[in-house]
Write a protein that holds these residues in place. Structure first.
Motif, PDB file in Angstrom:
ATOM      1  N   ASP A  42      46.285  42.407  39.348  1.00 32.96           N
ATOM      2  CA  ASP A  42      45.063  41.911  39.980  1.00 32.96           C
ATOM      3  C   ASP A  42      45.177  40.414  40.267  1.00 32.96           C
ATOM      4  O   ASP A  42      44.724  39.946  41.316  1.00 32.96           O
ATOM      5  CB  ASP A  42      43.854  42.188  39.084  1.00 32.96           C
ATOM      6  N   GLU A  67      37.091  52.065  48.339  1.00 34.07           N
ATOM      7  CA  GLU A  67      36.251  51.739  47.179  1.00 34.07           C
ATOM      8  C   GLU A  67      36.908  52.154  45.870  1.00 34.07           C
ATOM      9  O   GLU A  67      36.884  51.410  44.878  1.00 34.07           O
ATOM     10  CB  GLU A  67      34.891  52.432  47.322  1.00 34.07           C
ATOM     11  N   GLN A  70      39.824  49.730  45.022  1.00 29.39           N
ATOM     12  CA  GLN A  70      39.357  48.422  44.562  1.00 29.39           C
ATOM     13  C   GLN A  70      38.740  48.496  43.168  1.00 29.39           C
ATOM     14  O   GLN A  70      38.743  47.511  42.422  1.00 29.39           O
ATOM     15  CB  GLN A  70      38.346  47.850  45.558  1.00 29.39           C
ATOM     16  N   SER A  71      38.209  49.666  42.812  1.00 29.15           N
ATOM     17  CA  SER A  71      37.620  49.812  41.477  1.00 29.15           C
ATOM     18  C   SER A  71      38.668  49.755  40.373  1.00 29.15           C
ATOM     19  O   SER A  71      38.337  49.586  39.199  1.00 29.15           O
ATOM     20  CB  SER A  71      36.851  51.135  41.381  1.00 29.15           C
ATOM     21  N   ARG A  73      40.906  47.453  40.035  1.00 30.35           N
ATOM     22  CA  ARG A  73      41.300  46.072  39.771  1.00 30.35           C
ATOM     23  C   ARG A  73      40.633  45.556  38.502  1.00 30.35           C
ATOM     24  O   ARG A  73      39.446  45.792  38.265  1.00 30.35           O
ATOM     25  CB  ARG A  73      40.962  45.191  40.975  1.00 30.35           C
ATOM     26  N   SER A  75      39.567  42.678  37.574  1.00 31.82           N
ATOM     27  CA  SER A  75      38.383  41.830  37.755  1.00 31.82           C
ATOM     28  C   SER A  75      37.141  42.638  38.098  1.00 31.82           C
ATOM     29  O   SER A  75      36.010  42.175  37.914  1.00 31.82           O
ATOM     30  CB  SER A  75      38.635  40.797  38.856  1.00 31.82           C
ATOM     31  N   ARG A  76      37.334  43.880  38.595  1.00 26.89           N
ATOM     32  CA  ARG A  76      36.205  44.719  38.988  1.00 26.89           C
ATOM     33  C   ARG A  76      35.699  45.590  37.830  1.00 26.89           C
ATOM     34  O   ARG A  76      34.507  45.883  37.754  1.00 26.89           O
ATOM     35  CB  ARG A  76      36.587  45.616  40.162  1.00 26.89           C
ATOM     36  N   LYS A  80      32.384  46.301  32.940  1.00 21.82           N
ATOM     37  CA  LYS A  80      31.589  47.532  32.958  1.00 21.82           C
ATOM     38  C   LYS A  80      31.430  48.103  31.543  1.00 21.82           C
ATOM     39  O   LYS A  80      32.051  47.624  30.589  1.00 21.82           O
ATOM     40  CB  LYS A  80      32.234  48.559  33.885  1.00 21.82           C
TER      41      LYS A  80
END
Length: 490
Positions: A42, A67, A70-71, A73, A75-76, A80
Motif C-alpha cells: 500500500d 471497489e 481498493q478495499s 489496501r 490504509s483502507r 475498520k
C-alpha cells in the motif's frame, strides 16, 4: 539498528500474538512478515499515485482499481471493525498476494508464496498485530533496511537462530562491498546465500544511483528480472527475499531453493558479480558436496566451500566481494592453504579488508574480513592490498550507536586508486604486499602477518627522582591533614 523502545514495542506485539494462541516462533515471524509486506504494498501504491499526480503520466497499479480491489489496501481497512479486517485480510488480501504477478510460475514471489498460509487465529489478535505494526512504521521504522533489522530481532527469538550463520549483513557494510565490486547495468549479480536478499537490494540501489539516467529499455528489462539471482535453503528466507526485491521493482529475480555447495547445484561461469556473506558455522555432509568444490578445497567447512563456489559460478573476468571469518585468512589446514593458494596463484586477489569484531554485534562477535578478487583462471595477482579497518561509523558494542569515526569512505577512495598506494608503509592503515611475500608466508592473508607496529620509546625518570617526588607528595599530604585537623578543632 533498533532502539530499546522499538524492541519493547515488538515484544508487546509478540506477546499479544502468543497470548492469542500462536506459540510457534517461526509462525509468528511469518504471519508478521506477511502483514509487513501487505502494508508495504500500500505504501508503494501511494508513492506511485503521488508520482502519477506530479508527472501526469499513468503508473502501473498494484491493486485492482474497482471497489473490492481498493478495499484490500492497508490504509483502507486498518481502521475498520476487527471482524471486517479479519474477513478482508483472510479471504481477499492474502489470496491476492499469493497470486501476485499472475500465476504459479510467473515470479519467484508467486512460486514461494504457494505454501504460505494465513494462520492468525482471531480478529482480535489480527487487529492488535495491525495496530502494533502501524505504530511501529509511523513512528520508528523509516525504511526497508530497518524492516530487515526488525525481522532479525524477531529471528533472534528462535532457539535455533544463528546456528547456521543466518545474520543479516549491516546495510553500510553491504553498500561498501557493492561499491568495491561496482556492478554495471548489463551485468548479472548473484548471492548464493541470499537470506533476505540484502546484497541484491543494495546492488539494485547502486545501479540506479550510478546509471539510471543512461540505462536503455533493454537494460531496464534486464534489471527487473535476469540481473539478480539468489539461492537459499530456507523457504521462509526465499519468500522474504522475493518480497524485498519486488518492492525494489525487481519483479522476476532468479530466486531458487538450492543448497549452493551440493551436487544439485551445477551452476558454473554464469555471473559477472558475486556478493555474499555465506554461513560461517557448521559443516555439511561430505557425500552431498559437489566434487568440483572439493577439488579446490577438500573440506566440509562451509566458509571454505562457498569461496570455492564463488570462483566456479563467476564468469572469467567476474568480480567477487565476500565476507569470510578470519580463520579463512590464516587457517593452517591443508584445505585452508589450498583455497588461499587457488586465489593467489590462479586468479587475481586484489584486496583483504580486515574488519573489527563488533561489526556484526549484537548478533555475533566474530572477527571477519572482506575478500575482493577477480576470476581469471590464469593468475594475475601481483600485489594484494590490505586495509586495517578500525571503525565503520558505529560503536563496536551491542548498542551500535552512530559515531564520527568511519574508515569506509577512505577504503573506497583508496581501493579505486591503488596506484596511489604504492608508497604506503606497512605501519599505515593500508598498504600493498607483494605476491612473493605472501607465498613465502604459506599464503597467509592475515593483515597482522604483514603489518608493522611502531612502538614509541618512552623515557622514564631515574628511580631516585621518582622517590623524591613521592616524599614531597607525602609531606604535602601530611601538611594538609594537619590543616584539616586544625579546622575541625576550631
Amino acid at each position: 539498528m533498533l532502539t530499546g523502545e522499538v524492541r519493547n514495542k515488538i515484544d508487546k506485539i509478540w506477546s499479544d500474538i502468543w497470548a492469542g494462541g500462536i506459540t510457534n516462533p517461526l509462525t509468528v515471524i511469518e504471519q508478521l512478515t506477511y502483514l509487513m509486506f501487505i502494508r508495504s504494498l500500500d505504501e508503494k501504491e501511494l508513492e506511485n499515485e503521488s508520482l502519477e499526480a506530479l508527472s501526469g503520466q499513468s503508473a502501473a497499479k498494484i491493486f485492482p482499481q474497482d471497489e473490492e480491489g481498493q478495499s484490500m489496501r492497508w490504509s483502507r481497512f486498518k481502521t475498520k471493525d476487527s471482524r471486517i479486517i479479519y474477513e478482508i485480510v483472510g479471504t481477499k488480501v492474502f489470496p491476492f498476494i499469493k497470486t501476485m504477478n499472475g500465476g504459479r510460475d510467473a515470479s519467484a514471489f508467486s512460486r514461494y508464496m504457494q505454501d504460505a498460509m494465513f494462520l492468525v487465529p482471531t480478529p482480535q489478535v489480527l487487529q492488535k498485530m495491525i495496530t502494533g505494526l502501524d505504530e511501529l512504521y509511523e513512528h520508528d521504522i523509516q525504511d526497508l533496511d530497518m524492516q530487515g533489522d526488525l525481522y532479525e530481532y524477531m529471528l533472534g527469538k528462535l532457539s535455533t537462530a544463528g546456528q547456521n550463520g543466518q545474520f543479516r549483513t549491516p546495510k553500510h557494510i553491504r553498500d561498501m562491498m557493492v561499491r568495491l565490486a561496482a556492478p554495471a547495468p548489463g551485468e548479472t549479480i548473484c548471492d548464493p546465500a541470499c537470506g533476505t536478499a540484502g546484497f541484491l537490494v543494495s546492488s539494485a540501489e547502486y545501479v540506479r544511483e550510478r546509471h539510471e539516467a543512461e540505462m536503455t529499455g533493454e537494460q531496464w528489462e534486464h534489471f527487473a528480472g535476469g540481473m539478480f539471482a539468489g539461492f537459499d535453503t530456507d523457504r521462509t528466507m526465499l519468500r522474504l527475499s522475493a518480497m524485498n526485491l519486488m518492492l525494489h521493482s525487481i519483479t522476476h529475480p532468479h530466486i531458487e531453493y538450492v543448497d549452493s555447495v551440493s551436487k544439485q547445484n551445477h551452476t558454473a561461469s554464469a555471473y559477472d558479480v558475486v556478493l555474499a556473506n555465506p554461513p560461517f558455522t557448521g559443516t555439511v555432509d561430505a557425500e552431498s558436496i559437489h566434487d568440483n568444490l572439493k577439488a579446490v578445497t577438500d573440506t566440509k567447512k562451509t566458509e571454505l566451500l562457498f569461496v570455492a563456489l564463488f570462483l566456479r559460478i563467476l564468469r572469467k573476468g567476474g568480480r567477487c566481494a565476500c565476507i569470510v571469518p578470519d580463520g579463512v585468512l590464516f587457517g593452517s589446514t591443508k584445505a585452508h592453504k589450498a583455497l588461499r593458494k587457488e586465489l593467489v596463484e590462479n586468479h587475481q586477489l586484489q584486496a583483504v579488508i580486515s574488519m573489527p569484531s563488533g561489526v556484526f554485534k549484537p548478533y555475533a562477535g566474530v572477527s571477519t574480513a572482506v575478500l575482493v578478487f577477480t576470476k581469471t583462471g590464469a593468475g594475475g595477482t601481483d600485489k594484494v592490498w590490505f586495509y586495517d579497518m578500525k571503525a565503520d561509523g558505529y560503536s563496536l558494542d551491542d548498542k551500535r550507536t552512530p559515531i564520527k569515526a568511519n574508515d569506509i569512505p577512505d577504503i573506497l577512495a583508496r581501493f579505486h586508486n591503488l596506484a596511489g598506494e604504492t608508497d604506503r608503509r606497512p605501519t599505515e592503515a593500508s598498504f600493498l604486499v607483494d605476491k612473493s611475500a605472501i607465498v613465502e608466508n604459506g599464503y597467509d592473508l592475515s593483515i597482522n602477518k604483514y603489518k608493522e607496529v611502531v612502538y614509541e620509546k618512552v623515557e622514564y625518570d631515574a628511580p631516585a627522582v621518582i622517590l623524591s617526588r613521592l616524599d614531597e607528595l607525602d609531606l604535602k599530604i601530611a601538611s594538609k591533614k594537619e590543616e584539616l585537623r586544625g579546622l575541625l578543632c576550631e
